[in-house]
Design an enzyme around this catalytic site. Structure first.
Site, PDB file in Angstrom:
ATOM      1  N   ASN A  42       0.838  -1.198   0.000  1.00  0.00           N
ATOM      2  CA  ASN A  42       0.000   0.000   0.000  1.00  0.00           C
ATOM      3  C   ASN A  42       0.875   1.252   0.000  1.00  0.00           C
ATOM      4  O   ASN A  42       2.018   1.234   0.487  1.00  0.00           O
ATOM      5  CB  ASN A  42      -0.988   0.006   1.168  1.00  0.00           C
ATOM      6  CG  ASN A  42      -0.353  -0.070   2.535  1.00  0.00           C
ATOM      7  OD1 ASN A  42       0.678  -0.712   2.724  1.00  0.00           O
ATOM      8  ND2 ASN A  42      -0.949   0.585   3.514  1.00  0.00           N
ATOM      9  N   GLU A  44       0.326   5.600   0.558  1.00  0.00           N
ATOM     10  CA  GLU A  44      -0.634   6.631   0.965  1.00  0.00           C
ATOM     11  C   GLU A  44      -0.205   8.009   0.460  1.00  0.00           C
ATOM     12  O   GLU A  44       0.833   8.179  -0.174  1.00  0.00           O
ATOM     13  CB  GLU A  44      -0.763   6.606   2.493  1.00  0.00           C
ATOM     14  CG  GLU A  44      -1.250   5.239   2.973  1.00  0.00           C
ATOM     15  CD  GLU A  44      -1.439   5.135   4.472  1.00  0.00           C
ATOM     16  OE1 GLU A  44      -0.920   5.990   5.222  1.00  0.00           O
ATOM     17  OE2 GLU A  44      -2.121   4.181   4.890  1.00  0.00           O
ATOM     18  N   CYS A  53      -4.337   0.514  -2.139  1.00  0.00           N
ATOM     19  CA  CYS A  53      -4.143  -0.723  -1.375  1.00  0.00           C
ATOM     20  C   CYS A  53      -3.070  -1.609  -2.026  1.00  0.00           C
ATOM     21  O   CYS A  53      -2.861  -1.564  -3.243  1.00  0.00           O
ATOM     22  CB  CYS A  53      -5.440  -1.516  -1.321  1.00  0.00           C
ATOM     23  SG  CYS A  53      -6.750  -0.730  -0.374  1.00  0.00           S
ATOM     24  N   GLU A  55      -3.222  -4.747  -2.588  1.00  0.00           N
ATOM     25  CA  GLU A  55      -3.795  -5.699  -3.545  1.00  0.00           C
ATOM     26  C   GLU A  55      -3.923  -5.070  -4.930  1.00  0.00           C
ATOM     27  O   GLU A  55      -3.575  -5.671  -5.941  1.00  0.00           O
ATOM     28  CB  GLU A  55      -5.188  -6.152  -3.083  1.00  0.00           C
ATOM     29  CG  GLU A  55      -5.199  -6.892  -1.758  1.00  0.00           C
ATOM     30  CD  GLU A  55      -5.391  -5.964  -0.559  1.00  0.00           C
ATOM     31  OE1 GLU A  55      -4.816  -4.852  -0.548  1.00  0.00           O
ATOM     32  OE2 GLU A  55      -6.120  -6.361   0.355  1.00  0.00           O
ATOM     33  N   CYS A  86     -10.305  -5.039   1.273  1.00  0.00           N
ATOM     34  CA  CYS A  86     -11.404  -4.065   1.316  1.00  0.00           C
ATOM     35  C   CYS A  86     -12.368  -4.320   0.148  1.00  0.00           C
ATOM     36  O   CYS A  86     -12.053  -5.064  -0.796  1.00  0.00           O
ATOM     37  CB  CYS A  86     -10.863  -2.637   1.266  1.00  0.00           C
ATOM     38  SG  CYS A  86     -10.366  -2.088  -0.375  1.00  0.00           S
ATOM     39  N   CYS A  89     -11.048  -3.574  -3.450  1.00  0.00           N
ATOM     40  CA  CYS A  89     -10.106  -4.585  -3.951  1.00  0.00           C
ATOM     41  C   CYS A  89     -10.826  -5.867  -4.325  1.00  0.00           C
ATOM     42  O   CYS A  89     -10.448  -6.539  -5.287  1.00  0.00           O
ATOM     43  CB  CYS A  89      -9.009  -4.848  -2.923  1.00  0.00           C
ATOM     44  SG  CYS A  89      -7.864  -3.448  -2.785  1.00  0.00           S
TER      45      CYS A  89
HETATM   46  N1  THU Z   1      -5.166  -1.281   2.912  1.00  0.00           N
HETATM   47  C1  THU Z   1      -4.652  -2.181   2.029  1.00  0.00           C
HETATM   48  O1  THU Z   1      -3.578  -1.978   1.473  1.00  0.00           O
HETATM   49  N2  THU Z   1      -5.363  -3.302   1.783  1.00  0.00           N
HETATM   50  C2  THU Z   1      -6.536  -3.646   2.391  1.00  0.00           C
HETATM   51  O2  THU Z   1      -7.124  -4.659   2.062  1.00  0.00           O
HETATM   52  C3  THU Z   1      -7.079  -2.777   3.451  1.00  0.00           C
HETATM   53  C4  THU Z   1      -6.451  -1.437   3.563  1.00  0.00           C
HETATM   54  C5  THU Z   1      -4.395  -0.077   3.202  1.00  0.00           C
HETATM   55  C6  THU Z   1      -4.984   1.213   2.710  1.00  0.00           C
HETATM   56  C7  THU Z   1      -4.390   2.201   3.688  1.00  0.00           C
HETATM   57  O3  THU Z   1      -3.102   2.584   3.228  1.00  0.00           O
HETATM   58  C8  THU Z   1      -4.219   1.423   4.966  1.00  0.00           C
HETATM   59  O4  THU Z   1      -4.280   0.046   4.598  1.00  0.00           O
HETATM   60  C9  THU Z   1      -5.282   1.709   6.019  1.00  0.00           C
HETATM   61  O5  THU Z   1      -6.554   1.607   5.503  1.00  0.00           O
END
Ligand code: THU
Length: 127
Positions: A42, A44, A53, A55, A86, A89
């Protein structure tokens, strides 16, 4: 590549996460029909809604390498056991599920857990 190995690659990928805002790191490993694997983490942004994310990052790399069918996605977070994907994804995974379906692998308390995309995204939207 077996699912245990995929979780290990997802764990390695999670170490590259850029998550200064949530402090929640995630790594993913995608197994494509070709047998090739692709990883992602991930990342940000100070504009919070732009976070990508792990995935979708891994799936994007698979697509950029010519893959169109995905057999499995392994997900690992050092911050959470049983880190299932999530909703966004899940929808993206559904788009590229292989003809044999798509397994989602996470690390649970007692080893790996395997879900199917149908279990995590029932009655999915498809065109
Ligand atoms: N996140 C993912 O990378 N994958 C998921 O399935 C759930 C959330 C990341 C997004 C964000 O950077 C952090 O986790 C918190 O939500």
């Amino acid at each position: 590549m077996n699912y245990e190995e995929m979780i290990k690659l997802a764990e390695e990928a999670s170490k590259q996460a850029y998550a200064p805002y949530s402090k929640f790191s995630v790594g993913a490993c995608v197994l494509a029909d070709s047998g090739n694997v692709y990883t992602g983490c991930n990342f940000e942004n100070s504009s919070f809604g732009m976070a990508i994310c792990a995935e979708r990052n891994a799936i994007g790399t698979a697509i950029a390498n010519g893959e169109r069918k995905i057999n499995a996605v392994a997900i690992f977070s050092p911050n959470m056991l049983n880190c299932t994907p999530c909703g966004a994804c899940r929808q993206v995974m559904n788009e590229f599920k292989s003809d044999n379906g798509l397994d989602i692998i996470v690390k649970g308390e007692e080893g790996i857990k395997i879900y199917t995309i149908e279990e995590l995204l029932p009655e999915s939207f498809n065109l």
